[in-house]
Scaffold this motif. Structure first.
Motif, PDB file in Angstrom:
ATOM      1  N   PRO A  19       0.815  -1.215   0.000  1.00 48.92           N
ATOM      2  CA  PRO A  19       0.000   0.000   0.000  1.00 48.92           C
ATOM      3  C   PRO A  19       0.850   1.267   0.000  1.00 48.92           C
ATOM      4  CG  PRO A  19      -0.072  -1.069   2.131  1.00 48.92           C
ATOM      5  CD  PRO A  19       0.670  -1.993   1.227  1.00 48.92           C
ATOM      6  N   PHE A  20       2.112   1.126   0.323  1.00 49.35           N
ATOM      7  CA  PHE A  20       2.985   2.299   0.378  1.00 49.35           C
ATOM      8  C   PHE A  20       3.777   2.477  -0.911  1.00 49.35           C
ATOM      9  CE2 PHE A  20       2.465   0.989   4.808  1.00 49.35           C
ATOM     10  CZ  PHE A  20       1.858   2.128   5.268  1.00 49.35           C
ATOM     11  N   ASN A  21       3.549   1.561  -1.875  1.00 54.92           N
ATOM     12  CA  ASN A  21       4.173   1.685  -3.188  1.00 54.92           C
ATOM     13  C   ASN A  21       5.696   1.618  -3.144  1.00 54.92           C
ATOM     14  OD1 ASN A  21       3.598   1.679  -5.817  1.00 54.92           O
ATOM     15  ND2 ASN A  21       2.627   3.704  -5.862  1.00 54.92           N
ATOM     16  N   VAL A  22       6.249   1.045  -2.076  1.00 51.90           N
ATOM     17  CA  VAL A  22       7.693   0.810  -2.035  1.00 51.90           C
ATOM     18  C   VAL A  22       7.924  -0.646  -1.636  1.00 51.90           C
ATOM     19  CG1 VAL A  22       8.436   3.161  -1.467  1.00 51.90           C
ATOM     20  CG2 VAL A  22       7.836   1.599   0.372  1.00 51.90           C
ATOM     21  N   LYS A  26      12.673  -1.171   1.750  1.00 49.45           N
ATOM     22  CA  LYS A  26      12.706   0.285   1.850  1.00 49.45           C
ATOM     23  C   LYS A  26      11.753   0.770   2.939  1.00 49.45           C
ATOM     24  CE  LYS A  26      13.382   3.467  -1.946  1.00 49.45           C
ATOM     25  NZ  LYS A  26      12.910   3.737  -3.312  1.00 49.45           N
ATOM     26  N   LEU A  27      10.571   0.140   3.005  1.00 43.76           N
ATOM     27  CA  LEU A  27       9.592   0.518   4.028  1.00 43.76           C
ATOM     28  C   LEU A  27      10.169   0.287   5.420  1.00 43.76           C
ATOM     29  CD1 LEU A  27       6.691   1.427   4.592  1.00 43.76           C
ATOM     30  CD2 LEU A  27       6.032  -0.969   4.604  1.00 43.76           C
ATOM     31  N   TRP A  30      12.576   2.909   6.396  1.00 42.68           N
ATOM     32  CA  TRP A  30      11.897   4.114   6.869  1.00 42.68           C
ATOM     33  C   TRP A  30      11.454   3.960   8.314  1.00 42.68           C
ATOM     34  CZ3 TRP A  30      12.205   8.824   5.472  1.00 42.68           C
ATOM     35  CH2 TRP A  30      12.414   9.162   4.136  1.00 42.68           C
ATOM     36  N   ILE A  31      10.908   2.763   8.654  1.00 43.46           N
ATOM     37  CA  ILE A  31      10.450   2.534  10.027  1.00 43.46           C
ATOM     38  C   ILE A  31      11.641   2.599  10.984  1.00 43.46           C
ATOM     39  CG2 ILE A  31       9.335   0.868  11.580  1.00 43.46           C
ATOM     40  CD1 ILE A  31       7.348   1.759   9.664  1.00 43.46           C
ATOM     41  N   LEU A  33      14.417   4.248  10.541  1.00 44.81           N
ATOM     42  CA  LEU A  33      14.879   5.631  10.655  1.00 44.81           C
ATOM     43  C   LEU A  33      13.964   6.431  11.569  1.00 44.81           C
ATOM     44  CD1 LEU A  33      16.036   6.469   7.040  1.00 44.81           C
ATOM     45  CD2 LEU A  33      17.393   5.721   8.987  1.00 44.81           C
ATOM     46  N   LEU A  34      12.655   6.137  11.514  1.00 42.66           N
ATOM     47  CA  LEU A  34      11.715   6.838  12.397  1.00 42.66           C
ATOM     48  C   LEU A  34      12.058   6.543  13.856  1.00 42.66           C
ATOM     49  CD1 LEU A  34       9.168   8.597  12.548  1.00 42.66           C
ATOM     50  CD2 LEU A  34       7.824   6.506  12.573  1.00 42.66           C
ATOM     51  N   ALA A  37      15.132   8.293  14.825  1.00 41.67           N
ATOM     52  CA  ALA A  37      14.863   9.721  15.038  1.00 41.67           C
ATOM     53  C   ALA A  37      14.302   9.943  16.434  1.00 41.67           C
ATOM     54  CB  ALA A  37      13.890  10.236  13.990  1.00 41.67           C
ATOM     55  N   PHE A  38      13.488   8.998  16.935  1.00 43.91           N
ATOM     56  CA  PHE A  38      12.972   9.116  18.309  1.00 43.91           C
ATOM     57  C   PHE A  38      14.123   9.085  19.311  1.00 43.91           C
ATOM     58  CE2 PHE A  38       8.519   7.175  17.335  1.00 43.91           C
ATOM     59  CZ  PHE A  38       8.237   8.293  16.588  1.00 43.91           C
ATOM     60  N   LEU A 218      19.249   5.998   2.040  1.00 39.29           N
ATOM     61  CA  LEU A 218      18.297   6.557   3.003  1.00 39.29           C
ATOM     62  C   LEU A 218      18.965   6.712   4.367  1.00 39.29           C
ATOM     63  CD1 LEU A 218      14.914   4.720   2.325  1.00 39.29           C
ATOM     64  CD2 LEU A 218      15.466   7.093   1.919  1.00 39.29           C
ATOM     65  N   HIS A 221      21.544   9.615   4.326  1.00 44.99           N
ATOM     66  CA  HIS A 221      20.935  10.943   4.371  1.00 44.99           C
ATOM     67  C   HIS A 221      20.401  11.241   5.757  1.00 44.99           C
ATOM     68  CE1 HIS A 221      21.540  11.231   0.214  1.00 44.99           C
ATOM     69  NE2 HIS A 221      20.632  10.360  -0.124  1.00 44.99           N
ATOM     70  N   PHE A 222      19.919  10.192   6.435  1.00 43.66           N
ATOM     71  CA  PHE A 222      19.419  10.384   7.797  1.00 43.66           C
ATOM     72  C   PHE A 222      20.537  10.856   8.720  1.00 43.66           C
ATOM     73  CE2 PHE A 222      18.761   8.649  12.074  1.00 43.66           C
ATOM     74  CZ  PHE A 222      17.624   9.343  12.413  1.00 43.66           C
TER      75      PHE A 222
ATOM     76  N   MET B  67      16.136  12.107   0.162  1.00 43.59           N
ATOM     77  CA  MET B  67      15.523  10.849   0.607  1.00 43.59           C
ATOM     78  C   MET B  67      14.264  10.554  -0.199  1.00 43.59           C
ATOM     79  SD  MET B  67      16.133  11.316   4.677  1.00 43.59           S
ATOM     80  CE  MET B  67      16.089   9.660   5.299  1.00 43.59           C
ATOM     81  N   VAL B  73       4.155   8.055  -2.059  1.00 42.59           N
ATOM     82  CA  VAL B  73       2.710   8.236  -1.875  1.00 42.59           C
ATOM     83  C   VAL B  73       2.461   8.865  -0.507  1.00 42.59           C
ATOM     84  CG1 VAL B  73       1.961   6.386  -3.407  1.00 42.59           C
ATOM     85  CG2 VAL B  73       2.505   5.855  -1.040  1.00 42.59           C
ATOM     86  N   ARG B  75       0.434   8.200   1.793  1.00 42.71           N
ATOM     87  CA  ARG B  75       0.310   7.224   2.892  1.00 42.71           C
ATOM     88  C   ARG B  75       1.658   7.010   3.569  1.00 42.71           C
ATOM     89  NH1 ARG B  75      -3.421   4.939  -0.584  1.00 42.71           N
ATOM     90  NH2 ARG B  75      -1.855   3.857  -1.798  1.00 42.71           N
ATOM     91  N   LEU B  76       2.718   6.881   2.774  1.00 41.84           N
ATOM     92  CA  LEU B  76       4.047   6.637   3.344  1.00 41.84           C
ATOM     93  C   LEU B  76       4.599   7.893   4.011  1.00 41.84           C
ATOM     94  CD1 LEU B  76       6.560   4.926   3.778  1.00 41.84           C
ATOM     95  CD2 LEU B  76       7.319   5.522   1.501  1.00 41.84           C
ATOM     96  N   ILE B  80       5.510   8.703   8.233  1.00 39.43           N
ATOM     97  CA  ILE B  80       6.805   9.069   8.815  1.00 39.43           C
ATOM     98  C   ILE B  80       6.732  10.469   9.438  1.00 39.43           C
ATOM     99  CG2 ILE B  80       9.258   9.406   8.302  1.00 39.43           C
ATOM    100  CD1 ILE B  80       8.329   6.526   7.971  1.00 39.43           C
TER     101      ILE B  80
END
Lengths: 237, 108
Positions: A19-22, A26-27, A30-31, A33-34, A37-38, A218, A221-222, B67, B73, B75-76, B80
């Protein structure tokens, strides 16, 4: 009934595709990296609280002015040059971010030669940044020639218990936050070297795409992004 | 299927060398502005807010262009960015309240 099923299959959440088109990898990057970041957010919160505490009129020791602490530059002894060296470090990190994104762009074109060239430059940039940080830490730990008398004892430089610049928390937070960031850079350099070796040996050429370069990009860059805020809070403010 | 193809076109269209270098010069320019403000303006609360604001602008370009978040999209990107926005609000609230710790701590 069948109409409903058709409708559902059009929904991005009906399964079968992301659903995230990646891609999954990669998804998950991102999780990760989130969550990372916390972690940095909590460290910067601790930094802010300690700094506000030391800014009070009642505080026994004032927070030092960063321009009086970080004002050295290699080969230029005895000159006060605040901010210049960290600006150079910022430039190095931003530039290595650019070479990284150029490697990603070359990966989209399946250009093996360009990808490995830009990955190599990125690794060099990362090592240059780490070297600058090592020099900065050495200067910080060694301290000035004069030192500073605290409770009748002459203190030079900094360790985790006491330092000549200001409250103990100043050096502690400097070591923890820039150290944690430096450790991220080190991990990034190691990951970049792994990717570079894989690019050279043709792993991604055989696979048909260079998505691994994007994933590590990714992360890289973070690391640059975190430095923007470390630079702002430790050196500018 | 159509959607995925669109996405791929977007992805390749957006990330050109021209965009990358333009972003680099922009980030460098903001860093130079940081440097200039540091020496031209006396330390104050307003100066600190300018630095934080410029940091947010820099992070917009790093996350958005480098990045590639701008082209993902919604949603993504919202998954984040929304939690991060809440965390930033939390930090602001904690620091605002934490300012009063000093009164409690040092007076005792």
């Amino acid at each position: 009934m069948s109409e409903l099923a058709v409708q559902n299959s059009n929904s991005p959440w009906s399964g079968g595709k992301s659903p995230f088109n990646v891609s999954y990898g990669k998804l998950m990057m991102w999780i990760f990296l989130l969550s990372d970041a916390f972690t940095f957010s909590s460290l910067l919160t601790a930094y802010g609280c300690q700094r506000f505490l030391a800014a009070s009129d009642f505080a026994p020791m004032k927070w030092p002015d960063p321009s009086k602490v970080f004002n050295h530059f290699p080969f230029l002894h005895g000159m006060e040059l605040p901010l210049l060296f960290v600006s150079l470090m910022t430039f190095i990190l931003i530039f290595s971010s650019v070479t990284m994104v150029l490697a990603v762009e070359a990966g989209h074109r399946n250009d093996k030669k360009d990808v490995s060239y830009y990955m190599f430059l990125t690794i060099i940039g990362g090592i240059a940044f780490l070297s600058c940080q090592a020099w900065e830490w050495t200067k910080f730990i060694q301290g000035s020639h004069e030192g500073r008398i605290i409770d009748g004892v002459k203190v030079f430089g900094a360790n985790l218990n006491i330092n000549e610049y200001g409250p103990a928390a100043f050096a502690d937070l400097f070591f923890i936050v820039t150290g944690f960031h430096g450790f991220h850079v080190l991990s990034g350099v190691v990951l970049n070297i792994v990717i570079y070796v894989n690019v050279q040996s043709g792993t991604y050429e055989r696979r048909g795409h260079y998505e691994m370069v994007e994933k590590v990009g990714l992360y890289w860059h973070f690391v640059d992004l975190v430095w923007v805020f470390v630079f702002t809070f430790f050196y500018l403010i | 299927m159509e959607h995925t193809e669109n996405h791929h076109n977007n992805e390749h269209g957006a990330l050109t060398k021209k965009t990358i270098w333009a972003t680099f010069w922009l980030l460098l320019a903001i860093t130079v502005i940081d440097f200039a403000i540091y020496f031209m303006m006396p330390a104050s609360g307003i100066r600190n807010f300018i630095f934080i604001g410029l940091g947010v602008v820099k992070s917009y370009f790093i996350v958005g262009i480098f990045m590639h978040m701008k082209y993902e999209v919604v949603r993504l990107s919202s998954m984040i960015i929304l939690p991060m926005a809440f965390i930033l609000a939390l930090i602001a609230a904690l620091l605002y309240e934490g300012d009063r710790w000093s009164i409690i701590k040092w007076i005792e």
